[in-house]
Enzyme design. Structure first.
Site, PDB file in Angstrom:
ATOM      1  N   ALA A 145       5.666   4.312   2.397  1.00  0.00           N
ATOM      2  CA  ALA A 145       6.329   5.503   2.947  1.00  0.00           C
ATOM      3  C   ALA A 145       6.767   5.263   4.381  1.00  0.00           C
ATOM      4  CB  ALA A 145       5.387   6.704   2.869  1.00  0.00           C
ATOM      5  N   GLY A 175       0.831  -1.199   0.000  1.00  0.00           N
ATOM      6  CA  GLY A 175       0.000   0.000   0.000  1.00  0.00           C
ATOM      7  C   GLY A 175       0.865   1.248   0.000  1.00  0.00           C
ATOM      8  N   CYS A 176       0.256   2.360  -0.379  1.00  0.00           N
ATOM      9  CA  CYS A 176       1.016   3.602  -0.494  1.00  0.00           C
ATOM     10  C   CYS A 176       1.525   4.063   0.864  1.00  0.00           C
ATOM     11  CB  CYS A 176       0.168   4.681  -1.158  1.00  0.00           C
ATOM     12  SG  CYS A 176      -1.488   4.894  -0.460  1.00  0.00           S
ATOM     13  N   TYR A 177       0.641   4.133   1.863  1.00  0.00           N
ATOM     14  CA  TYR A 177       1.084   4.554   3.197  1.00  0.00           C
ATOM     15  C   TYR A 177       2.145   3.599   3.768  1.00  0.00           C
ATOM     16  CZ  TYR A 177      -2.862   7.892   3.586  1.00  0.00           C
ATOM     17  OH  TYR A 177      -3.747   8.920   3.419  1.00  0.00           O
TER      18      TYR A 177
END
Lengths: 344, 344, 344, 344
Positions: free
Chosen positions: B152, B147-149
């Site tokens: 990061a 996932g994107c979060y």
């Protein structure tokens, strides 16, 4: 009432004019500046054409002495020398800069890297977090209007700390602000092409609002603590959202957290507690003096997420300043401030 | 190489096309869809006029079986039923949805509120956090792209947890994302007039990326923990900035924190550690596959502030997916991805 | 090839670096500046960390003389004195400023309010509207790269004027640009809080691109005319949309207008004619070298609405400059520029 | 006064509430809807928490009949059937939709592609361009509130046409609007990620405000003409800027143009003529009922550039509607509307 604004050309000053224009007791607004004396105000700010066509005046103690109240909306480090001759000679003074907020002058010097204001005057000044300091504000000659971030943060966490529902020893505060908080001074950071579509953190661990928040927690909740606090710039003009994380005292429920906030603010028109939902944004207070708060207990971690939103230029600056003026002059707090948020 | 994209009309799909177009080993890109079969792609997306004038094809296992690699960029809950007949029949599969990330199917059901994918397939799938799982990705038939979060967050905190420099038991992660993360599905929240100039928190304490992050911390740093994690929407299109707060193990210095990150990523082209300054923003990675990280120890509280920025559609989705494809096919990780961030 | 960029710290310079990085024939990029000599480039522009860690060099004719091509991307009034010693000593020169575009020096002085470049050099310089001047660009030592607005306008109207389909005597051109066109120089107008949510017209009837457009209409379509031209600032970073209104010659149909454009550009990879629909926006070319054009005849008034969109920093500056370099060195025009627009 | 709003959940409705809240003569605001009957209004629109906690009511003629004034702020095609039973039974009606603006029903059908309202009612309705139709508005039972674009355009060009200073036969009007003009209905065009950083033209030559502007030019300036008119979407929420180009009658000077506008509006509080400068933007009227106008003669072409700015939701919708109510009830036009623009 006759009102003066020193630093009228900044965004705080412009917002003071916007709200004072509709204040039922304000008959006259005088604008003062350290430069550009004589310039017609609306020739500098076209949105005030036909509304504020008066000239900017030189800052002069005698002229100011005849006013009922003077707002100072200048960069940090200006009113520390500007105000001493004015305090006590007539007008009530409400200072929107940071110069009179920190009681400990060494702390001021460390975080602001500037010469502090005279000790005596700093001592007299009253911290203008309206909902928490009304009695003292009523009697104050000099109100130190709170910073934008501290306003958003303190209104949301003070009740929970004071009532002992959260543990104040591990407060993590992650705050986000629109760009207007940086004022109208030019910088590469706030140059449109570089700010637009760019979300950033700045002054990591070093923001000067840290000691202000810690001091107010001690003042109003009688707790000494050291906080973690960081600030971010959002590519939008207005609004602050502050997210605070805190361990919850064992056994405290989500309902108790919300109830505590509702009870604290039930007679305060500008603080609204959101009792349902899992989302809250800055647009719901845009252009208004409201502070809206949402709290949610995370049962997995037994930590609370406490969120508050304000318009940084209004409740975080000019609006709260006028609210304080209303308190000082025994007028309803809503005078001049009873406007509906823009939403869009 | 022949590449297929299922869900090409979403933002993840469009970014796959953008980068694969310049991939030196990709000769052919086929686009598949569950609706709008036969439509000329560039008639739906004008920016691809003269570039992708091919028709959308029906999703058909036999057609797909002849490709070398298939990217699935669909909403959650689609590939759990779509992929089983395709795995093992030919192409390597890289799934950008959340369907194959969580190994515990009950956890999936709880956080996604959807039927999970078949247990066997979930078990085989390899979590595609490239920098941390290269060996397994090389051998994988099915990659569950992170996932994107989580991308990061994990890239910035895993080294510090693994090396024992921060205490993983009180992680507070405050993440902020541009709106493109919400995809192209219409909603009142992402309606321009209501999203613009509105910074908001959403799904307070309830985001489905929480268990993904916790699972990956256990997988890669061998630590079981429960995190505090929240997500905010920024009025901009691209970019994630994640701010993580963690207590630092006694005696650890700021230099050690930075050094640990630099050492971990010294041979990884897409993770860049920022070693000076007190500010970092999303624009420095816009449009690119970079993840930039800044860490600062707050000596007042002995807590670290760990900040990372990515482009959510690139390193947080399509870019990392192509990076994984490069790993699977033993090509340099930078193939197709060696582009300079836009900055403005 | 060895390439030099003078004025690398401006937005045009940064875009040159972005595209040249992926140019198959460019081995070396040297950056020059009139200030900040010796500074590591990526310390000023974090997005280039690990990519462009070289120092800024002093502008020195001998050093520049050894390069194959030099791009000058400086404010107006700089290259008029900077270039004379460099022309003819070695590198091909592509000037992105306005100093060598206007052949009539009096016209230059009037609209730019600056000293013109030497007459002889201005005379030699070749106007770099690639699609219309390829033959001359091939032979040129000094290319005057077109302005951003003229590029958008001319590509869309030149074919229709040249073929006699519209009346050139009543051209009304209403152009709109993102803020990056104003460069990185700070100003109150481009201060985020004042530019955001503010659409404005500027320099009413007085933009210096007026004579450039008129000169090019005469040069390429052999028509002398006086145009109405105005420019607006859009609160976004990239993109120009130009809307031109022109009376149509009696009997000309909508199909003829579209057909004329398609025919003109059928062999030009970067100009795309949109043949259907009633809407077109800047996002379809964002980050790319495309110019997209839509024309619609209004049968009620017998006037045509001609719309074109470009990315002002790419086709309107750095992209077209590289396209011109490709022409000068007999390479395919798409070298280094074959990227898909970002769309979002 | 008791006021009703039908269509309160749209942006026009929300703005009516925002301004009526501070109207000195309005005691009661009732909200009506065709769906969601019974819902507490502030539960749908959080910004109205504690301010408008009343339920949405069913649209019922008897209930409405007891009100003093009813505003209808619905999509086109609704009030054509909704209003006939209400007109004449009690309240004054101000319709913010397009259903009663066009006197020629065939023209309505052609441009709106909807069934027109009853002929008799359309005939009675009075076009509510306040500054130009005050006398008739005072007597009207049904006011057709002007469209947002026509308001901005007409206020700026009518004086110049009426006084014969510009040639009405070659009017080219290029208008630009913030996205809120598209209302709260979801669409791909107004999806944040696709609208943001995207300036576009839409409905080329086909906008339904064309016949409204032509009709009003005939009504107020007694000139029949066919205009060129196009509309663009600006990535911002509020504001319209309209740029009109017109040939100037021989010998007319710039001063005469400005003077004509100043003279026309000297007693009108909401129209402000900008007499100097070469720039004007929408932020100078944001959130307010002002229309600001700038005119500049281009001596090279003997054409005038006429620019006007409004807030589309205020002077272009709710503000002008309240201004019309004030006129109908013989109150000062500024009642409820005397607010300073936000500027930032």
């Amino acid at each position: 009432m006759k009102v003066g604004i020193i630093g009228a050309t900044g965004y705080g000053g412009l917002e003071l004019i916007r709200f004072l224009h509709n204040h039922p007791e304000v008959q006259q607004i005088e604008l003062f500046t350290s430069s550009d004396e004589g310039a017609i105000f609306s020739s500098k700010f076209g949105h005030l054409l036909t509304i504020q066509d008066t000239p900017l005046q030189k800052i002069d103690i005698e002229t100011l002495a005849h006013l009922d109240v003077v707002f100072t909306s200048t960069p940090s480090g200006v009113t520390s020398t500007l105000l001493p001759p004015l305090v006590g000679v007539g007008p009530k003074i409400i200072d929107l800069s940071g110069d009179y907020r920190l009681k400990d002058l060494e702390v001021f010097e460390k975080w602001y890297n500037k010469q502090p204001a005279p000790k005596q005057l700093v001592k007299q000044s009253v911290y203008g977090l309206t909902e928490w300091n009304e009695r003292n504000i009523q009697l104050a000659h000099l109100v130190a209007n709170p910073g934008c971030y501290p306003t958003a943060v303190l209104l949301s966490i003070l009740p929970l700390i004071k009532e002992g529902l959260i543990d104040p020893n591990y407060l993590v505060i992650d705050a986000k602000s629109g760009v207007s908080g940086a004022g109208n001074k030019l910088s590469q950071t706030t140059h449109y092409s570089e700010m637009n579509e760019n979300f950033s953190i700045y002054k990591v661990n070093e923001h000067q609002h840290i000691p202000e928040i810690e001091q107010a927690i001690e003042l109003f909740a009688d707790v000494k603590t050291t906080i973690t606090f960081n600030t971010h710039l959002v590519p939008m003009t207005r609004g602050i959202l502050a997210t605070t994380y805190a361990p919850v005292i064992n056994g405290v429920s989500n309902e108790q957290l919300t109830e505590c906030l509702m009870e604290t603010y039930k007679d305060h028109p500008f603080v609204r507690v959101v009792s349902s939902g899992t989302s809250i944004g800055t647009s719901r207070v845009k252009g208004s003096n409201y502070c809206d708060i949402l709290v949610k207990l995370d049962e997995r971690t037994n930590r609370a997420t406490i969120v508050s939103v304000i318009d940084n230029l209004v409740k975080g600056a000019a609006g709260q300043a006028i609210q304080n003026m209303n308190v000082q002059f025994h007028m309803p707090q809503t005078f001049g401030l009873d406007v509906i948020p823009l939403f869009i």
